[in-house]
Design a protein around this motif. Structure first.
Motif, mmCIF file in Angstrom:
data_model
loop_
_atom_site.group_PDB
_atom_site.id
_atom_site.type_symbol
_atom_site.label_atom_id
_atom_site.label_comp_id
_atom_site.label_asym_id
_atom_site.label_seq_id
_atom_site.Cartn_x
_atom_site.Cartn_y
_atom_site.Cartn_z
ATOM 1 N N ARG A 194 0.844 -1.126 0.021
ATOM 2 C CA ARG A 194 -0.021 0.008 -0.089
ATOM 3 C C ARG A 194 1.033 1.384 0.027
ATOM 4 O O ARG A 194 0.619 2.243 -0.861
ATOM 5 N N ILE A 195 1.859 1.160 0.962
ATOM 6 C CA ILE A 195 2.848 2.281 0.957
ATOM 7 C C ILE A 195 3.605 2.614 -0.412
ATOM 8 O O ILE A 195 3.432 3.609 -1.093
ATOM 9 N N VAL A 196 4.012 1.631 -1.096
ATOM 10 C CA VAL A 196 5.047 1.601 -2.342
ATOM 11 C C VAL A 196 4.073 2.106 -3.446
ATOM 12 O O VAL A 196 4.334 3.065 -4.119
ATOM 13 N N ALA A 197 2.739 1.555 -3.392
ATOM 14 C CA ALA A 197 1.972 2.021 -4.442
ATOM 15 C C ALA A 197 1.443 3.580 -4.217
ATOM 16 O O ALA A 197 1.472 4.260 -5.311
ATOM 17 N N LEU A 198 1.148 3.968 -2.891
ATOM 18 C CA LEU A 198 0.792 5.369 -2.884
ATOM 19 C C LEU A 198 1.995 6.128 -3.419
ATOM 20 O O LEU A 198 1.934 7.452 -4.003
ATOM 21 N N CYS A 199 3.338 5.823 -2.896
ATOM 22 C CA CYS A 199 4.265 6.622 -3.237
ATOM 23 C C CYS A 199 4.586 6.792 -4.746
ATOM 24 O O CYS A 199 4.857 7.744 -5.285
ATOM 25 N N ALA A 200 4.314 5.512 -5.538
ATOM 26 C CA ALA A 200 4.304 5.776 -7.101
ATOM 27 C C ALA A 200 3.439 6.410 -7.559
ATOM 28 O O ALA A 200 3.727 7.251 -8.435
ATOM 29 N N ALA A 201 2.238 6.532 -6.867
ATOM 30 C CA ALA A 201 0.935 7.381 -7.429
ATOM 31 C C ALA A 201 1.326 8.858 -7.131
ATOM 32 O O ALA A 201 1.097 9.593 -8.012
ATOM 33 N N HIS A 202 2.054 9.160 -6.151
ATOM 34 C CA HIS A 202 2.382 10.846 -5.949
ATOM 35 C C HIS A 202 3.803 10.999 -6.244
ATOM 36 O O HIS A 202 4.057 12.254 -5.958
ATOM 37 N N GLY A 203 4.554 10.019 -6.734
ATOM 38 C CA GLY A 203 6.001 10.355 -7.215
ATOM 39 C C GLY A 203 6.671 10.709 -5.916
ATOM 40 O O GLY A 203 7.538 11.646 -5.797
ATOM 41 N N VAL A 204 6.584 10.119 -4.838
ATOM 42 C CA VAL A 204 7.588 10.262 -3.841
ATOM 43 C C VAL A 204 8.459 9.154 -3.291
ATOM 44 O O VAL A 204 8.260 7.969 -3.257
ATOM 45 N N PRO A 205 9.722 9.568 -3.399
ATOM 46 C CA PRO A 205 10.866 8.614 -3.147
ATOM 47 C C PRO A 205 10.696 8.117 -1.744
ATOM 48 O O PRO A 205 10.554 8.716 -0.844
ATOM 49 N N LEU A 206 11.339 6.635 -1.678
ATOM 50 C CA LEU A 206 11.427 5.859 -0.551
ATOM 51 C C LEU A 206 12.916 5.495 -0.333
ATOM 52 O O LEU A 206 13.260 5.143 -1.444
ATOM 53 N N VAL A 207 13.056 5.552 0.966
ATOM 54 C CA VAL A 207 14.523 4.957 1.437
ATOM 55 C C VAL A 207 14.200 3.682 2.143
ATOM 56 O O VAL A 207 14.006 4.020 3.518
ATOM 57 N N PRO A 208 14.288 2.380 1.611
ATOM 58 C CA PRO A 208 14.173 1.403 2.711
ATOM 59 C C PRO A 208 15.349 1.344 3.855
ATOM 60 O O PRO A 208 16.330 1.405 3.305
ATOM 61 N N GLN A 209 14.905 1.146 5.023
ATOM 62 C CA GLN A 209 15.842 0.821 5.937
ATOM 63 C C GLN A 209 15.634 -0.242 6.793
ATOM 64 O O GLN A 209 14.500 -0.476 7.134
ATOM 65 N N GLY A 210 16.891 -0.904 6.976
ATOM 66 C CA GLY A 210 16.663 -2.317 8.050
ATOM 67 C C GLY A 210 17.265 -1.835 9.416
ATOM 68 O O GLY A 210 16.907 -0.691 10.153
ATOM 69 N N GLY A 211 18.494 -2.443 9.723
ATOM 70 C CA GLY A 211 19.107 -1.943 11.002
ATOM 71 C C GLY A 211 19.904 -0.783 10.891
ATOM 72 O O GLY A 211 20.531 -0.292 12.030
ATOM 73 N N ASN A 212 20.108 -0.269 9.829
ATOM 74 C CA ASN A 212 20.826 1.226 9.664
ATOM 75 C C ASN A 212 22.403 0.937 9.951
ATOM 76 O O ASN A 212 22.791 1.731 10.750
ATOM 77 N N THR A 213 22.806 -0.450 9.602
ATOM 78 C CA THR A 213 24.394 -0.661 9.968
ATOM 79 C C THR A 213 25.277 -0.520 8.647
ATOM 80 O O THR A 213 26.510 -0.763 8.698
ATOM 81 N N SER A 214 24.538 -0.002 7.674
ATOM 82 C CA SER A 214 25.243 -0.101 6.167
ATOM 83 C C SER A 214 26.661 0.725 6.439
ATOM 84 O O SER A 214 26.773 1.907 7.256
ATOM 85 N N TYR A 215 27.823 0.248 5.777
ATOM 86 C CA TYR A 215 29.051 0.925 5.935
ATOM 87 C C TYR A 215 29.295 2.277 4.765
ATOM 88 O O TYR A 215 30.139 2.807 4.679
ATOM 89 N N CYS A 216 28.310 2.069 3.971
ATOM 90 C CA CYS A 216 28.416 3.099 3.008
ATOM 91 C C CYS A 216 27.035 4.128 2.825
ATOM 92 O O CYS A 216 26.714 4.492 1.722
ATOM 93 N N ALA A 217 26.403 4.396 4.033
ATOM 94 C CA ALA A 217 25.333 5.230 3.943
ATOM 95 C C ALA A 217 24.309 5.049 2.939
ATOM 96 O O ALA A 217 23.643 6.005 2.629
ATOM 97 N N ALA A 218 24.025 3.734 2.894
ATOM 98 C CA ALA A 218 23.095 3.249 1.773
ATOM 99 C C ALA A 218 21.643 3.433 2.251
ATOM 100 O O ALA A 218 20.506 3.174 1.396
ATOM 101 N N ALA A 219 21.304 3.467 3.608
ATOM 102 C CA ALA A 219 20.064 3.551 4.102
ATOM 103 C C ALA A 219 19.777 4.953 4.634
ATOM 104 O O ALA A 219 18.624 5.330 5.463
ATOM 105 N N THR A 220 20.377 6.015 4.102
ATOM 106 C CA THR A 220 20.163 7.348 4.794
ATOM 107 C C THR A 220 19.593 8.231 3.796
ATOM 108 O O THR A 220 20.052 8.299 2.546
ATOM 109 N N PRO A 221 18.565 8.853 4.077
ATOM 110 C CA PRO A 221 17.777 9.705 3.070
ATOM 111 C C PRO A 221 18.684 10.983 2.868
ATOM 112 O O PRO A 221 19.569 11.104 3.621
#
Ligand SMILES: Cc1cc2nc3c(=O)[nH]c(=O)nc-3n(C[C@H](O)[C@H](O)[C@H](O)COP(=O)(O)OP(=O)(O)OC[C@H]3O[C@@H](n4cnc5c(N)ncnc54)[C@H](O)[C@@H]3O)c2cc1C
Length: 470
Positions: free
Chosen positions: A52-79
Motif C-alpha cells: 500500500r505504501i509503495v503504491a501510494l508513493c508511486a502514485a504521488h511520485g514520492v521517493p522511498l528509502v528502505p531501511q533495515g538495521g541502519n548498519t550500512s558502511y556506505c550510508a546506503a540507508a540514509t535519506p
C-alpha cells in the motif's frame, strides 16, 4: 497539499511517525558520513501494508528509502538532505513464518534481526550460517540487500548463496512471490537475484526463505602466529585438506591491528607468548560427532610449527576461550574508532594474491604516508581484506583522513584492481562508493545496471542516488 501530504494523508496514523524526536534516529548512517532529512518514517507491519505504501508513493511520485538495521558502511540507508524522501523502516515486519527442519530452511520477514534468526534456528537444532559483527542490529532484509559477507563465507557463501526464495514489493507496488524454499526451480530468469545486493534500489524485500545448516557438534578454534605472510594461503589449503574442507573461518589479523586493540582496551591480554607480524584466527566446525577434528587441527599445528611456518599457536580449550579469541577479531574496529577512526578499504583480490596485495599495499602506504598506522584484518579464504589506515600518532584524524582518501586511497584501489581484484568486496556501493564504481566498474555492467533500474523503477523512486546514478 504537496506530494508527501498526499501519501501521509492516505495512510492510517499508526503506519508512520513524523515526530522529529523519533525520526532523528533514522537519519544518520552508522559511520556518521551523512545526515539526511525526512518528513516521516513509515513503519509497516505486513507485506500488504508495504504494498500500500509503495503504491501510494508511486502514485504521488514520492521517493522511498528502505531501511533495515541502519548498519550500512556506505550510508546506503540514509535519506538525502532534501527532506523529500520518506524512510521505510522494516523493523515491524519481523515475524518468523516457518522453520522446516526436514527441508533445512527458515522463512522469515525482512525486519527480523539477524541474531534473532540465528537463535530461532538454534532452538530448532539447526544453524543459520550467516554471521557478522552487526548481528545484534542488522536485519535479514538489509543483509540480503547488501549481499552481506561476514565470518562464515568460506564454508557457507555470501548472503546471496543462502537464499532459496524471496518475497518483495516492486516499485509499482506489485508483490513478487517466489518465496518457496526450493533448491531446484529452473523456471525462467532467477529474478530474485536482482534484488539481492541491490541496496533497496529495485524494490523492498519483505520476506525470505533461507538455507539452514546442521549445527556443529564440534568446533575447534586456533590462534596462530605467522612471521612470513607469503605462506598464508598455503596454510589455509593444508588446513582444508587435513580437516576435510571443514574450515569455517580463516581470519587474518595484523600485528598492528592487535596492538591497536590491546592499547585501546588494556584489560585484554595477548593470546600468545611470542608476538609476531601476522596472526590467523582459524575455526573448524563439523556436524559430525565422530570425525576427529581436533586431532586434524592438532596435527596441522604440529606440522606447521615443526616446519617453522607457524611460530606460536594456541587452541581454545573452552567456549570462554573461543569467545575471547573472537572478541579480539571483532573489536578491532572499536580500537580504530578510539584512535580517531580509520580510512577503510574493503577490497578483494583472488585468494592466491592476498598475501602479495597486503605486502605491496603496506609498502605503498609506508612510502606515501609516513607514520600512517596500518590496521589490516579480514577474511583470507574469501580474498577479502579490510585494509584500514589510522592517522599517525599526534596527527589530527579530521585532516589526515580526507588527505589520505584523496592522495593515497586511489593508489590502493588501483593496486587491487591491477591484481585482478575489486574496490568493494562486501560492504556495497551506497552513496560512498559511487565514484569508485564510475572509475572501476565495467562499462557494459554499468549500462546493464542503468537499464534494469530504468525498467523496474522508471520514476527513480526506490532509494534514489544509491548504487546507480540518476
Ligand atoms: C559492527 C559491524 C560489522 C559489520 N560486519 C560486516 C561484515 O562482516 N560483512 C558485511 O558484509 N557487512 C558488514 N557490516 C555492514 C552491515 O552490517 C551490513 O551491510 C548489513 O548487511 C546491513 O544490514 P542492515 O539491516 O543494517 O541494513 P541497512 O544499513 O539498514 O540498509 C542497507 C541497504 O539495504 C537496503 N535495505 C535494507 N532493508 C531492506 C529491505 N527489506 N528491502 C530492500 N532494501 C533494504 C537499504 O536501503 C540500504 O541500501 C558490518 C557493520 C557493522 C556496523
Amino acid at each position: 497539499m504537496d506530494r508527501i501530504d498526499g501519501v501521509l494523508g492516505s495512510l492510517p496514523g499508526e503506519l508512520y511517525t513524523s515526530d522529529p524526536d523519533v525520526t532523528a534516529r533514522y537519519l544518520t548512517d552508522f559511520r556518521r558520513f551523512r545526515t539526511g532529512a525526512t518528513r516521516a518514517v513509515l513503519r509497516p507491519r505486513t507485506t500488504a501494508e508495504v504494498q500500500r505504501i509503495v503504491a501510494l508513493c508511486a502514485a504521488h511520485g514520492v521517493p522511498l528509502v528502505p531501511q533495515g538495521g541502519n548498519t550500512s558502511y556506505c550510508a546506503a540507508a540514509t535519506p538525502s538532505a532534501s527532506g523529500e524522501e520518506l524512510v521505510l523502516s522494516l523493523e515491524r515486519l519481523n515475524a518468523i513464518r516457518a522453520i522446516d527442519p526436514g527441508n533445512l530452511s527458515l522463512t522469515a520477514e525482512a525486519g527480523c534481526v539477524l541474531s534473532v534468526l540465528q537463535e530461532a534456528a538454534d532452538a530448532a537444532g539447526l544453524m543459520l550460517p550467516l554471521d557478522l559483527g552487526a548481528r545484534q542490529s542488522c536485519q535479514i532484509g538489509g543483509n540480503l540487500s547488501t549481499n552481506a559477507g561476514g565470518i562464515s563465507v568460506l564454508k557457507y557463501g555470501m548472503a546471496r548463496d543462502l537464499v532459496l526464495g524471496l518475497e518483495a514489493v516492486l516499485p509499482d507496488g506489485q508483490r513478487l512471490d517466489v518465496l518457496q524454499p526450493l533448491r531446484k526451480n529452473n523456471t525462467g530468469y532467477d529474478v530474485k537475484q536482482m534484488l539481492l545486493g541491490a541496496e533497496g534500489t529495485l524494490g523492498v524485500i519483505t520476506a525470505v526463505s533461507l538455507k539452514l545448516a546442521r549445527k556443529p557438534a564440534q568446533t575447534v578454534t586456533a590462534f596462530l602466529a605467522i612471521d612470513n605472510i607469503d605462506v598464508l594461503t598455503d596454510i589455509l589449503a593444508r588446513a582444508q585438506i587435513l580437516t576435510g574442507e571443514n574450515i569455517t573461518s580463516f581470519e587474518y589479523i595484523s600485528h598492528h591491528s592487535l596492538a591497536l586493540l590491546l592499547a585501546a582496551q588494556q584489560e585484554l591480554r595477548h593470546p600468545l607468548e611470542t608476538p609476531s607480524a601476522h596472526y590467523v584466527l582459524m575455526e573448524a566446525q563439523s556436524c559430525s560427532p565422530v570425525l576427529a577434528l581436533e586431532d586434524a587441527v592438532g596435527q596441522l599445528l604440529e606440522e606447521l610449527m615443526g616446519e617453522g611456518q607457524v611460530t606460536d599457536g594456541t587452541l581454545a580449550a573452552s567456549a570462554q576461550q573461543r569467545d575471547a579469541l573472537w572478541y579480539l577479531r571483532e573489536h578491532i574496529p572499536e580500537a580504530e574508532v578510539a584512535n580517531g577512526g580509520s580510512v577503510k578499504h574493503d577490497v578483494s583480490v583472488p585468494t592466491s594474491a592476498l598475501p602479495a596485495f597486503i605486502t605491496r599495499a603496506s609498502a605503498l602506504v609506508e612510502t606515501q604516508s609516513e607514520g600512517g598506522r596500518l590496521s589490516i584484518y579480514g577474511h583470507v579464504g574469501d580474498g577479502n581484506v579490510h585494509f584500514n589506515v589510522v592517522a599517525p600518532e599526534g596527527a589530527a584524524p579530521a585532516t589526515y583522513k580526507p588527505w589520505f582518501e584523496r592522495e593515497v586511497s586511489p593508489r590502493l584501489y588501483d593496486l587491487a584492481v591491477a591484481m585482478g581484484g575489486s574496490f568493494g568486496a562486501e560492504y556495497g556501493i551506497g552513496i560512498i562508493k559511487l565514484d569508485l564504481l564510475d572509475r572501476y566498474g565495467d562499462p557494459a555492467k554499468r549500462h546493464m545496471m542503468r537499464a534494469i533500474k530504468a525498467a523496474l523503477d522508471p520514476a527513480n523512486l526506490m532509494n534514489p542516488g544509491k548504487v546507480v546514478r540518476a
